[in-house]
Design an enzyme around this catalytic site. Structure first.
Site, PDB file in Angstrom:
ATOM      1  N   THR A   4       0.781  -1.246   0.000  1.00 55.09           N
ATOM      2  CA  THR A   4       0.000   0.000   0.000  1.00 55.09           C
ATOM      3  C   THR A   4       0.814   1.299   0.000  1.00 55.09           C
ATOM      4  O   THR A   4       1.987   1.290   0.297  1.00 55.09           O
ATOM      5  CB  THR A   4      -0.992  -0.008   1.184  1.00 55.09           C
ATOM      6  OG1 THR A   4      -1.727  -1.199   1.133  1.00 55.09           O
ATOM      7  CG2 THR A   4      -1.940   1.137   1.202  1.00 55.09           C
TER       8      THR A   4
ATOM      9  N   GLY B 115       0.498  -0.304   5.685  1.00 59.90           N
ATOM     10  CA  GLY B 115       1.001  -1.117   6.796  1.00 59.90           C
ATOM     11  C   GLY B 115       0.040  -2.182   7.294  1.00 59.90           C
ATOM     12  O   GLY B 115       0.143  -2.612   8.441  1.00 59.90           O
TER      13      GLY B 115
ATOM     14  N   THR C 121      -3.930   0.727  -2.704  1.00 61.42           N
ATOM     15  CA  THR C 121      -3.301  -0.561  -2.388  1.00 61.42           C
ATOM     16  C   THR C 121      -3.464  -1.593  -3.498  1.00 61.42           C
ATOM     17  O   THR C 121      -4.416  -1.519  -4.286  1.00 61.42           O
ATOM     18  CB  THR C 121      -3.945  -1.124  -1.090  1.00 61.42           C
ATOM     19  OG1 THR C 121      -3.307  -2.328  -0.717  1.00 61.42           O
ATOM     20  CG2 THR C 121      -5.434  -1.402  -1.259  1.00 61.42           C
TER      21      THR C 121
ATOM     22  N   GLU D  10      -6.362  -8.488  -3.032  1.00 60.23           N
ATOM     23  CA  GLU D  10      -7.168  -7.906  -1.943  1.00 60.23           C
ATOM     24  C   GLU D  10      -8.149  -8.895  -1.318  1.00 60.23           C
ATOM     25  O   GLU D  10      -8.558  -8.714  -0.165  1.00 60.23           O
ATOM     26  CB  GLU D  10      -7.942  -6.693  -2.480  1.00 60.23           C
ATOM     27  CG  GLU D  10      -8.101  -5.579  -1.480  1.00 60.23           C
ATOM     28  CD  GLU D  10      -6.777  -4.912  -1.155  1.00 60.23           C
ATOM     29  OE1 GLU D  10      -6.446  -4.859   0.039  1.00 60.23           O
ATOM     30  OE2 GLU D  10      -6.072  -4.454  -2.076  1.00 60.23           O
TER      31      GLU D  10
ATOM     32  N   SER E 289     -11.146  -3.527   5.289  1.00 61.58           N
ATOM     33  CA  SER E 289      -9.833  -2.889   5.153  1.00 61.58           C
ATOM     34  C   SER E 289      -9.420  -2.268   6.479  1.00 61.58           C
ATOM     35  O   SER E 289     -10.232  -2.102   7.394  1.00 61.58           O
ATOM     36  CB  SER E 289      -9.923  -1.798   4.086  1.00 61.58           C
ATOM     37  OG  SER E 289      -8.766  -1.011   4.071  1.00 61.58           O
ATOM     38  N   SER E 290      -8.141  -1.908   6.543  1.00 55.85           N
ATOM     39  CA  SER E 290      -7.637  -1.124   7.676  1.00 55.85           C
ATOM     40  C   SER E 290      -7.213   0.266   7.219  1.00 55.85           C
ATOM     41  O   SER E 290      -6.716   1.056   8.021  1.00 55.85           O
ATOM     42  CB  SER E 290      -6.411  -1.804   8.281  1.00 55.85           C
ATOM     43  OG  SER E 290      -6.736  -3.101   8.660  1.00 55.85           O
TER      44      SER E 290
HETATM   45  N1  GLU Z   1      -5.015  -4.512   2.186  1.00 60.94           N
HETATM   46  C1  GLU Z   1      -4.867  -3.744   3.374  1.00 60.94           C
HETATM   47  C2  GLU Z   1      -6.128  -3.009   3.710  1.00 60.94           C
HETATM   48  O1  GLU Z   1      -6.857  -2.649   2.860  1.00 60.94           O
HETATM   49  C3  GLU Z   1      -3.808  -2.735   3.255  1.00 60.94           C
HETATM   50  C4  GLU Z   1      -2.525  -3.397   3.108  1.00 60.94           C
HETATM   51  C5  GLU Z   1      -1.389  -2.565   3.596  1.00 60.94           C
HETATM   52  O2  GLU Z   1      -1.442  -1.426   3.810  1.00 60.94           O
HETATM   53  O3  GLU Z   1      -0.345  -3.063   3.795  1.00 60.94           O
HETATM   54  O4  GLU Z   1      -6.384  -2.778   4.843  1.00 60.94           O
END
Ligand code: GLU
Length: 606
Positions: free
Chosen positions: A417, A512, A435, A461, A489-490
């Site tokens: 990301t 992250g 991402t 994803e 997601s985060s």
């Molecule tokens: N796929 C993750 C998300 O959408 C983000 C991945 C990342 O930031 O490393 O939360």
């Protein structure tokens, strides 16, 4: 926020410093998107506008748009297209994104999250024995690829907030893809650690030399295939990606993967829509700075704003609220309470958060999870006595007084990301996190087969869904795979406003994985409560928990802090925790931006 107005560092100096330190100071990267060293960043003061992104060439593209009179959205599109070329491991045409936009009056949450293909089933990531697949077995290939949403989302945002013609936004990326760009030290470091990429013939021919060695830092790489695709998109819009020859190449790469095919179809691509959602906003009182803010972030399918709002809200019910930094670092006592608050927040996240088109929010409203009364009740689980120990178990709560029929989702790996922050000369501001999920996504590169080298990478994803669809008793997990659903997601693009006046004060966010929540929360507490400027707040060491051990950024905390946390009953693990934060804050004279010293980003403006 007390910005130090430092003179902007010259880009060339920074680039030289970047290459020197990144080549010499690298430690082995055990994280999925690895660490690549620490490069001092000074922070950048600007007057009228500013753009912050993870690669200097991408930031420059955004600045060019702002110089030409473009809006924040125009700049973000130009940045994203260059990132697709120069930071392909993190984001691009084959991925998804969230963009939080403020136009001076109203905040909107643009959702370009990937969705599961119509052929996906809840058992997508279960092996023949009915058990969840090993994470890495799920990632590589077509199985993990969701319908890419970034481009349609950007087109939607551009229709509403663009000032420059769509086609103009692609010029920097097309030029660089045609003429070539020097591979950055970070990209080279991550390439050297990626044997799985070589198994994809398109990626192998592009990222590796004829002897199978990854191209080194400084090698000038051209991507004529991406230049051609971008040229078509510049003329015809997102249909040039989501229908026709490119769409056929995407579905062919996914469906015909030799060992791990997926079901993504041309119909899935043609029918994908980005959506505009109501942002999730909450009040934050900074107890040390004695100032009231309103923070806005992404609602579900992101868990980011809910978790950050809960952590900040819960912290204010503990002695940590007024604890200052000690010798410039968060103290053991502060980290203890932060960890307790985080464990409660992550328990709710595991229980409740998933695509709002598929699951009901608790008590009918996601704001129930941020309700001050609910947070006060949840904070009652934290022992505020001076010698308090870690709570043995952090359960999910019952927001709105209701219990919910979902089982909690077990922890899973998430990483990869990039984050972009922009403020323009017209009073618009945005925070966009973008991402392809893990570093290099699904390790599948799309090429139309017309004899041009290169292309773009597809996301993995779908591995952000729960691999396990039901718990042992058969109770469904909210974030299980379902056709057309967007994985939780985060990502936490965040805009900060003055509560009283509504004035935009800051934009921030980070990559992250699930630690995005902690990286962003740390930066917010640093800027809003500890009086640090954006760069200083980003520089603070990283830390956080997903519910289990407390992770501390390697070599950044004193042994006494680690011992104090262990004495309180925390399991402490020290690890690289490579964030990629960017932040821009308002100052008396304009803006001040910071970029993460753990990555290659810079801030530019005027
Ligand atoms: N796929 C993750 C998300 O959408 C983000 C991945 C990342 O930031 O490393 O939360």
């Amino acid at each position: 926020m007390r910005p130090l107005l430092l003179a902007p560092l010259r880009l060339a100096t920074l680039l030289a410093a970047t290459s020197l330190c990144l080549l010499a100071c690298t430690s082995p990267p055990p994280q999925p998107e690895g660490a690549s060293g620490w490069v001092h960043k000074p922070g950048w003061a600007t007057h009228t506008y500013a753009v912050a992104a993870a690669n200097p060439l991408a930031t420059q593209a955004g600045q060019q748009m702002l110089q030409k009179g473009g809006s924040a959205v125009d700049a973000a599109i130009a940045v994203q297209m260059v990132l697709a070329l120069v930071e392909p491991q993190s984001s691009g045409l084959g991925g998804g994104a969230f963009l939080l936009h403020f136009d001076g009056h109203r905040t909107q949450a643009f959702d370009g999250r990937e969705s599961a293909p119509s052929g996906a089933t809840p058992g997508l990531f279960l092996g023949p024995n009915g058990k969840p697949m090993a994470f890495n077995d799920a990632v590589v290939g077509g199985r993990s690829v969701g319908v890419p949403g970034t481009l349609r989302m950007l087109a939607l945002a551009h229709r509403q907030h663009g000032r420059l013609p769509w086609s103009a936004l692609f010029e920097p990326a097309i030029r660089l893809a045609t003429m070539g760009f020097a591979i950055s030290p970070r990209m080279a470091t991550l390439l050297a650690d990626e044997p799985a990429l070589k198994a994809d013939p398109v990626a192998a021919a592009y990222f590796f030399n004829p002897h199978g060695q990854p191209w080194p830092a400084g090698h000038v790489l051209r991507n004529p295939e991406l230049a051609a695709v971008l040229t078509d998109i510049a003329q015809r819009g997102p249909d040039a990606l989501m229908t026709g020859a490119v769409a056929r190449s995407i579905t062919s790469a996914v469906q015909h993967h030799s060992s791990n095919p997926g079901t993504l179809s041309e119909h899935d691509l043609a029918t994908y829509s980005a959506v505009v959602r109501e942002p999730l906003c909450f009040d934050y009182h900074a107890p040390i700075e004695q100032r009231d803010y309103r923070l806005c972030g992404m609602p579900p399918p992101s868990s980011g704003a809910i978790a950050i709002g809960q952590i900040l809200g819960l912290l204010n019910h503990t002695p940590a609220a007024t604890l200052p930094l000690q010798s410039g670092l968060p103290s053991g006592d502060w980290l203890h309470f932060y960890t307790e608050a985080s464990r409660l927040a992550f328990a709710d996240r595991a229980q409740f958060v998933a695509d709002p088109d598929f699951v009901q929010p608790p008590a009918g409203d996601w704001n129930s999870l941020l309700d001050p009364n609910y947070l006060a009740e949840r904070a009652g689980r934290i022992d505020n006595s001076p010698a308090a120990k870690a709570m043995p178990f952090a359960p999910a709560g019952q927001p709105g007084g209701l219990s919910v029929g979902y089982a909690p989702m077990p922890d899973q790996v998430e990483h990869g990301t990039s984050h972009i922050s922009v403020v323009d000369a017209y009073g618009n501001a945005l925070a966009m996190t973008t991402t392809i999920e893990g570093g290099w996504g699904a390790h599948l590169m799309v090429n139309r087969g017309q004899g041009l080298v290169g292309g773009f990478l597809l996301n993995n994803e779908l591995t952000d869904f729960s691999f396990q669809p039901f718990d042992a008793s058969g109770k469904p997990i909210a974030n299980r795979v379902e056709p057309g659903k967007r994985p939780r997601s985060s990502m936490s693009p965040t805009l900060v406003f003055d509560k009283a006046t509504g004035q935009l004060l800051a934009s921030t966010g980070s990559p992250g994985g699930a630690f995005i929540i902690h990286f962003t929360a740390k930066t917010l507490v640093g800027m809003l409560n500890w009086g640090l400027n954006a760069q200083q707040a980003i520089n603070l060491p990283n830390f956080g928990t997903l519910g289990g051990p407390l992770m501390l950024e390697d070599s950044r905390f004193a042994p006494a802090t680690v011992l104090a946390l262990q004495a309180r009953g925390h399991t402490v693990v020290q690890a690289p925790l490579p964030s990629g934060l960017q932040a821009i804050e308002r100052t008396e004279t304009g803006y001040f931006g910071g970029a993460d010293p753990r990555r290659e980003g810079v801030v530019l403006g005027d």
